[in-house]
Design a protein around this motif. Structure first.
Motif, PDB file in Angstrom:
ATOM      1  N   ALA A  76      43.444  36.683  26.216  1.00  0.00           N
ATOM      2  CA  ALA A  76      42.138  36.497  27.173  1.00  0.00           C
ATOM      3  C   ALA A  76      42.103  37.988  27.849  1.00  0.00           C
ATOM      4  O   ALA A  76      42.945  38.369  28.287  1.00  0.00           O
ATOM      5  CB  ALA A  76      42.218  35.502  27.859  1.00  0.00           C
ATOM      6  N   GLY A  77      40.913  38.283  27.939  1.00  0.00           N
ATOM      7  CA  GLY A  77      40.408  39.482  28.675  1.00  0.00           C
ATOM      8  C   GLY A  77      39.093  39.768  28.738  1.00  0.00           C
ATOM      9  O   GLY A  77      38.178  39.342  28.230  1.00  0.00           O
ATOM     10  N   GLY A  78      38.815  40.744  29.767  1.00  0.00           N
ATOM     11  CA  GLY A  78      37.359  40.831  30.147  1.00  0.00           C
ATOM     12  C   GLY A  78      36.412  39.456  30.550  1.00  0.00           C
ATOM     13  O   GLY A  78      37.020  38.698  30.847  1.00  0.00           O
ATOM     14  N   GLY A  79      35.124  39.573  30.256  1.00  0.00           N
ATOM     15  CA  GLY A  79      34.345  38.233  30.280  1.00  0.00           C
ATOM     16  C   GLY A  79      33.890  38.151  31.804  1.00  0.00           C
ATOM     17  O   GLY A  79      33.577  39.521  32.496  1.00  0.00           O
ATOM     18  N   SER A  80      33.505  36.959  32.270  1.00  0.00           N
ATOM     19  CA  SER A  80      33.297  36.982  33.694  1.00  0.00           C
ATOM     20  C   SER A  80      34.188  35.887  34.146  1.00  0.00           C
ATOM     21  O   SER A  80      34.957  35.011  33.702  1.00  0.00           O
ATOM     22  CB  SER A  80      31.876  36.282  33.609  1.00  0.00           C
ATOM     23  N   VAL A  81      33.843  35.961  35.530  1.00  0.00           N
ATOM     24  CA  VAL A  81      34.865  34.944  36.284  1.00  0.00           C
ATOM     25  C   VAL A  81      34.049  34.399  37.476  1.00  0.00           C
ATOM     26  O   VAL A  81      33.219  35.224  37.842  1.00  0.00           O
ATOM     27  CB  VAL A  81      36.201  35.681  36.831  1.00  0.00           C
ATOM     28  N   ALA A  82      34.436  33.401  37.980  1.00  0.00           N
ATOM     29  CA  ALA A  82      33.813  32.686  39.314  1.00  0.00           C
ATOM     30  C   ALA A  82      34.748  31.993  39.911  1.00  0.00           C
ATOM     31  O   ALA A  82      35.875  31.497  39.386  1.00  0.00           O
ATOM     32  CB  ALA A  82      32.636  31.797  38.739  1.00  0.00           C
ATOM     33  N   ILE A  83      34.644  31.902  41.323  1.00  0.00           N
ATOM     34  CA  ILE A  83      35.626  30.999  41.967  1.00  0.00           C
ATOM     35  C   ILE A  83      34.580  30.100  42.850  1.00  0.00           C
ATOM     36  O   ILE A  83      33.564  30.549  43.339  1.00  0.00           O
ATOM     37  CB  ILE A  83      36.361  32.033  43.030  1.00  0.00           C
ATOM     38  N   SER A  84      35.237  28.868  43.088  1.00  0.00           N
ATOM     39  CA  SER A  84      34.273  27.974  43.742  1.00  0.00           C
ATOM     40  C   SER A  84      34.204  28.278  45.253  1.00  0.00           C
ATOM     41  O   SER A  84      34.622  29.187  45.969  1.00  0.00           O
ATOM     42  CB  SER A  84      35.030  26.577  43.742  1.00  0.00           C
ATOM     43  N   ALA A  85      33.405  27.718  45.980  1.00  0.00           N
ATOM     44  CA  ALA A  85      32.899  27.855  47.142  1.00  0.00           C
ATOM     45  C   ALA A  85      33.999  28.004  48.319  1.00  0.00           C
ATOM     46  O   ALA A  85      33.953  28.514  49.362  1.00  0.00           O
ATOM     47  CB  ALA A  85      31.672  27.163  47.806  1.00  0.00           C
ATOM     48  N   VAL A  86      34.821  26.934  47.985  1.00  0.00           N
ATOM     49  CA  VAL A  86      36.151  26.851  49.095  1.00  0.00           C
ATOM     50  C   VAL A  86      37.314  27.261  48.437  1.00  0.00           C
ATOM     51  O   VAL A  86      38.551  27.210  48.823  1.00  0.00           O
ATOM     52  CB  VAL A  86      36.378  25.441  49.399  1.00  0.00           C
ATOM     53  N   ALA A  87      37.291  28.079  47.370  1.00  0.00           N
ATOM     54  CA  ALA A  87      38.251  29.084  46.712  1.00  0.00           C
ATOM     55  C   ALA A  87      39.408  27.922  46.011  1.00  0.00           C
ATOM     56  O   ALA A  87      40.596  28.326  45.810  1.00  0.00           O
ATOM     57  CB  ALA A  87      39.210  30.043  47.628  1.00  0.00           C
TER      58      ALA A  87
END
Length: 172
Positions: A76-87
């Motif tokens: 796994a590498g690159g791409g996109s990432v997201a974190i929830s509103a409360v982490a």
């Protein structure tokens, strides 16, 4: 900062004293997100050297970074990432693997069911259980209401080649 590992700019009028992010050092940062309710919590992913971690988190607004302990999947590498509103949840959609989520800041990863691979992930800025994926080639919007454990088709027939953004003012 697609062509370099990234910087934290505490001032908009001066070059960062700390220089480029080094822990881990990426050739390029491909994904970056912050937790809406706790904006000091930031995640980033990118492409690094062989056998190097390709994701990291910060709890101090980007002053220091801690590499994810594990990869989201093989290679796994690159791409996109997201974190929830409360982490509470990180979702990583790597360029070369399946979408996965972590509830322990990248120490372990679980594959998300129903998530097509290699689509940019977006977190809901209000509801920490919601995440979205958009396929710009087909115009299909996918959504999760269980913290990225599973995704389902929400809407079809949307305009193609668009970019999905979440509202900072309201859920959805």
């Amino acid at each position: 900062v697609r062509d370099i590992g990234g910087f934290t700019h505490p001032s908009l009028t001066a070059s960062p004293v700390a220089g480029m992010h080094l822990n881990p050092l990426f050739f390029d940062t491909t994904g970056l997100d912050f937790a809406q309710s706790f904006p000091g919590n930031i995640v980033r992913v990118g492409n690094g050297a062989a056998n190097q971690q390709n994701g990291a988190f910060s709890t101090d607004g980007g002053s220091t970074w801690t590499p994810f302990t594990a990869h989201a999947g093989a290679g796994a590498g690159g791409g996109s990432v997201a974190i929830s509103a409360v982490a509470a949840t990180i979702v990583w959609a790597p360029t070369d693997g399946a979408t996965a989520y972590s509830r322990d800041m990248g120490a372990t990863w679980t594959l998300s069911s129903g998530a097509p691979p290699r689509l940019a992930v977006v977190s809901d800025r209000v509801n920490s259980k919601k995440f979205y994926l958009f396929d710009p080639m087909s115009g299909i919007l996918y959504g999760s209401v269980d913290g990225a454990a599973s995704f389902v088709t929400l809407v079809t027939g949307l305009p193609r080649n668009g970019v999905l953004r979440a509202s900072y003012a309201a859920e959805g």
